[in-house]
Design a protein around this motif. Structure first.
Motif, short mmCIF file in Angstrom:
data_model
loop_
_atom_site.label_atom_id
_atom_site.label_comp_id
_atom_site.label_asym_id
_atom_site.label_seq_id
_atom_site.Cartn_x
_atom_site.Cartn_y
_atom_site.Cartn_z
N GLY A 20 32.54 -3.65 -8.62
CA GLY A 20 31.65 -4.72 -8.20
C GLY A 20 31.81 -5.15 -6.74
N THR A 23 28.28 -5.59 -5.01
CA THR A 23 27.59 -6.74 -5.61
C THR A 23 28.20 -8.04 -5.08
N THR A 36 23.72 -1.01 -4.98
CA THR A 36 24.60 -1.06 -6.15
C THR A 36 23.95 -0.30 -7.30
N ARG A 38 24.90 1.13 -11.71
CA ARG A 38 25.89 1.25 -12.79
C ARG A 38 26.78 2.47 -12.59
N GLU A 97 38.60 -5.31 -12.30
CA GLU A 97 37.67 -5.81 -13.30
C GLU A 97 38.38 -6.64 -14.35
N SER A 124 37.03 -9.42 -11.04
CA SER A 124 35.56 -9.39 -10.98
C SER A 124 34.95 -9.38 -12.38
N LYS A 125 33.66 -9.69 -12.44
CA LYS A 125 32.86 -9.62 -13.68
C LYS A 125 33.43 -10.49 -14.79
N ASP A 127 32.25 -12.85 -16.21
CA ASP A 127 31.22 -13.21 -17.21
C ASP A 127 31.28 -12.30 -18.44
N LEU A 128 31.89 -11.13 -18.28
CA LEU A 128 31.96 -10.21 -19.41
C LEU A 128 33.03 -10.63 -20.43
N SER A 155 32.57 -14.17 -10.90
CA SER A 155 31.43 -13.43 -11.45
C SER A 155 30.35 -13.46 -10.40
N LEU A 157 27.52 -11.88 -10.47
CA LEU A 157 26.20 -11.97 -11.09
C LEU A 157 25.85 -13.39 -11.49
N LYS A 158 26.85 -14.15 -11.97
CA LYS A 158 26.58 -15.53 -12.38
C LYS A 158 26.87 -16.53 -11.25
#
Ligand SMILES: Nc1nc2c(ncn2[C@@H]2O[C@H](COP(=O)(O)OP(=O)(O)O)[C@@H](O)[C@H]2O)c(=O)[nH]1
Ligand SMILES: [Mg+2]
Length: 297
Positions: A20, A23, A36, A38, A97, A124-125, A127-128, A155, A157-158
């Motif tokens: 990430g 991102t 970015t 997947r 991660e 990172s991430k 939110d997962l 996060s 993304l959030k």
């Protein structure tokens, strides 16, 4: 702002592929400059993004993922781009991660330990992970390494923790005159950003193999008052790949072109006509001469 009060420094974002990094950079800047997807190894070379707030200027270096599976010259190029960023910066930020520290992370951590500038770990991430207490063992393990000045869960993304991360970074910057103008976001020319947007759509639209065998070169870029007309060549390694990129009756090319055009218009804030062409360069990802020719110098 008085120059003697200014803070400015280089901050490398490093980590194994796909954690990430790009991102996070885009969310720090509030603007997309780094593509970015997947798929691992989307970022191919170091790219600068500048975050300036008042007296503070953080110059982020987004890097390709660091890993040990060098299969082709292109992988070697990417990893050496990334590791070169470890030496010449004021702050090293490694992304890991949320969940657990993996083998690929340990390899990066070993490299980091050889450098003595300040270091942050970003988890990172997050939110997962539904139950945030599950992050504690990972944070403790990172803390126990004694490498890090800060450990920051984020996060991107959030938008969680991103501003806190920026704040921690600003605090660590050395007193120094700004290198970039306050409104500059990257040192990359528009042509490069445009080629990257087309490459992102290729990465996202195609299966596993072709993205890593393709690249994009801008052949011409002409702007007048009404429209920017761009010719871009997509290079792949085999005839079969070319057929797949083009798709049935050109359907896939059309889709790639439409998606890319939207983003390019947003970037340039101008109407765009985009012409794509697919060409074959046999084995270019394992040939230093061809790579140079296609911009991987
Ligand atoms: N759920 C979630 N996914 C993320 C987050 N940040 C990045 N990703 C996803 O992880 C994948 C890899 O991201 P990218 O930034 O390209 O990773 P890089 O290879 O380290 O630069 C993409 O599919 C991103 O959408 C995040 O904060 N939360
Ligand atoms: Mg990336």
């Amino acid at each position: 702002m008085f120059e003697q009060q200014q803070k400015c420094g280089y901050v490398a974002l490093v980590g194994r592929p796909n954690v990430g990094k790009s991102t996070l950079l885009n969310h720090v800047l509030g603007q997309k400059i780094s593509i970015t997807s997947r798929k691992p190894q989307t970022t191919r070379r170091n790219l600068i993004g500048v975050d300036t707030v008042d007296a503070n200027q953080a110059i982020y270096v987004d890097t390709p993922g660091i890993h040990q599976h060098i299969e082709r010259e292109l992988n070697r190029y990417m990893v050496s781009n990334a590791t070169s960023a470890l030496s010449d910066v004021d702050l090293l930020v490694v992304l890991i991660e949320a969940g657990k520290i993996q083998d690929g992370d340990h390899h990066v951590l070993k490299l980091l330990a050889q450098h003595d500038m300040p270091k942050f770990a970003v988890i990172s991430k997050v939110d997962l992970i539904k139950d945030k207490t599950a992050l504690l063992p990972q944070m403790q393990a990172l803390h126990a390494m004694g490498l890090f000045d800060e450990i920051v869960p984020v996060s991107a993304l959030k938008k969680d923790g991103v501003d806190s991360f920026r704040h921690h970074v600003f605090q660590r910057l050395p007193m120094r005159k700004h290198f970039f103008a306050d409104d500059e976001v990257t040192d990359q020319p528009e042509r490069f950003l445009v080629a990257e947007i087309v490459r992102e759509k290729l990465m996202r639209q195609l299966g596993d193999e072709i993205p890593h065998s393709s690249t994009v070169v801008i052949e011409s870029f002409k702007q007048n008052e009404k429209i920017t007309e761009i010719h871009a060549d997509i290079y792949v390694e085999r005839d079969g790949q070319k057929r797949i990129v083009i798709g049935k009756a050109g359907a896939r090319m059309k889709l790639i072109g439409q998606e890319a055009r939207k983003d390019i218009e947003h970037l340039l804030d101008h109407k765009v006509m985009l012409h794509l062409w697919v060409k074959v360069r046999k084995g270019w990802t394992n040939n230093v001469g061809q790579m140079k020719h296609l911009g991987y110098d």
